[in-house]
Enzyme design. Structure first.
Site, PDB file in Angstrom:
ATOM      1  N   THR A 148      -1.728   4.699   1.164  1.00  0.00           N
ATOM      2  CA  THR A 148      -1.647   3.436   0.440  1.00  0.00           C
ATOM      3  C   THR A 148      -1.558   3.755  -1.043  1.00  0.00           C
ATOM      4  O   THR A 148      -2.505   4.256  -1.640  1.00  0.00           O
ATOM      5  CB  THR A 148      -2.872   2.560   0.732  1.00  0.00           C
ATOM      6  N   LYS A 166       1.651  -3.742   2.268  1.00  0.00           N
ATOM      7  CA  LYS A 166       0.295  -3.252   2.563  1.00  0.00           C
ATOM      8  C   LYS A 166      -0.711  -3.820   1.565  1.00  0.00           C
ATOM      9  O   LYS A 166      -1.834  -4.194   1.931  1.00  0.00           O
ATOM     10  CB  LYS A 166       0.281  -1.717   2.518  1.00  0.00           C
TER      11      LYS A 166
END
Length: 278
Positions: free
Chosen positions: A96, A171
């Site tokens: 991420t 995300k």
């Protein structure tokens, strides 16, 4: 089959190694943690001492490290993948990260004829074990199609959201909304306990109401370990785009305390103990 390398076979990356090996892919791994690298070897991966060494021996590299700085180091750093991998290779960034980071990596990689897939993953470590992760991907159609055989070993769903950067944006939005729900459940749970409500019965009712959420369903499994990092990414994007997100700013601050509460004395929504289980 592509020879696949995992940079950072931690909790998530190690599960990827296992699924890839079970599917018959030649797998390699590298990690700064010698014990974790040994676990990857036990799972069927060939161990290498650095990202560059791994990159010279694979066609497809998956980056599964924790933070932006680590992603930059193992991709475009002096001992990173971009300088080592051959033209025609591919790097998938499953960490991420910020959209700007993965776009920078893609630009640098393109200069050497290397493709990049922006591919953060969702659903957590239990889904990693089960091979039912969700990949939110950004990249060209060709790179996404090349990547499907690799990702389908550990993902049950792959959502192509647009070009590089859009996977990371997706995300960030997923995690932003998840942390809103998580903070809300702490506050609602504490109020319910003070009121004298039966949290288990209340949860059962909420799960068949409009308040149902994946966060409530998986409350015992949820931690706030990465919450601050996620919210910092959201705030940075909002600042760069000049968008006002007052709720995001509030959640960014609130998750600091929420992490401590969830790890020590959270509302017992499920009746199975207050401390989350690994």
């Amino acid at each position: 089959m592509d020879r696949v390398g995992i940079v950072g076979p931690g909790r998530m990356g190690l599960a990827m190694v296992k699924h890839l090996a079970e599917a018959g892919f030649p797998v390699a791994a590298t990690d700064i943690d010698a014990e974790q690298l040994a676990r990857a070897e036990e799972a069927g991966a060939q161990a290498f001492g650095s990202a560059a060494e791994l990159g010279r021996n694979v066609d497809y590299a998956i980056v599964a490290v924790g933070f932006d700085a680590e992603t930059v180091a193992v991709t475009v750093g002096g001992d990173g993948l971009v300088a080592a991998m051959a033209p025609g290779s591919c790097i998938a960034v499953c960490s991420t990260s910020s959209p700007d980071t993965v776009r920078m990596v893609a630009e640098r990689a393109a200069g050497r004829g290397i493709d990049v897939l922006d591919a953060p993953i969702c659903r957590g470590r239990w889904a990693a074990d089960e091979g039912t992760l969700l990949a939110l991907v950004g990249g060209t159609d060709a790179v996404v199609e090349r990547s499907r055989p690799v990702f389908e070993t550990f993902c049950s769903d792959i959502a192509h959201l647009g070009p590089v950067g859009h996977g990371q944006f997706g995300k960030a939005m997923n995690n932003f909304l998840m942390w809103i729900a998580g903070v809300g459940l702490i506050e609602a749970g504490r109020l319910a306990e003070s009121f004298g409500a039966d949290l288990v019965k209340l949860r059962e009712a909420l799960l068949i109401s409009s308040a149902r959420s994946a966060t409530l369903e998986d409350w015992d499994r949820m931690t706030f370990t990465w919450a601050l990092k996620d919210m910092q990414i959201v705030s940075q994007m909002a600042d760069a785009l000049g968008e006002s997100m007052p709720l995001a700013g509030q959640i960014r601050e609130t998750v600091k305390e929420a992490r401590r509460i969830k790890a020590s004395n959270p509302p017992d929504w499920t009746g199975e103990g207050a401390v989350p289980r690994d």
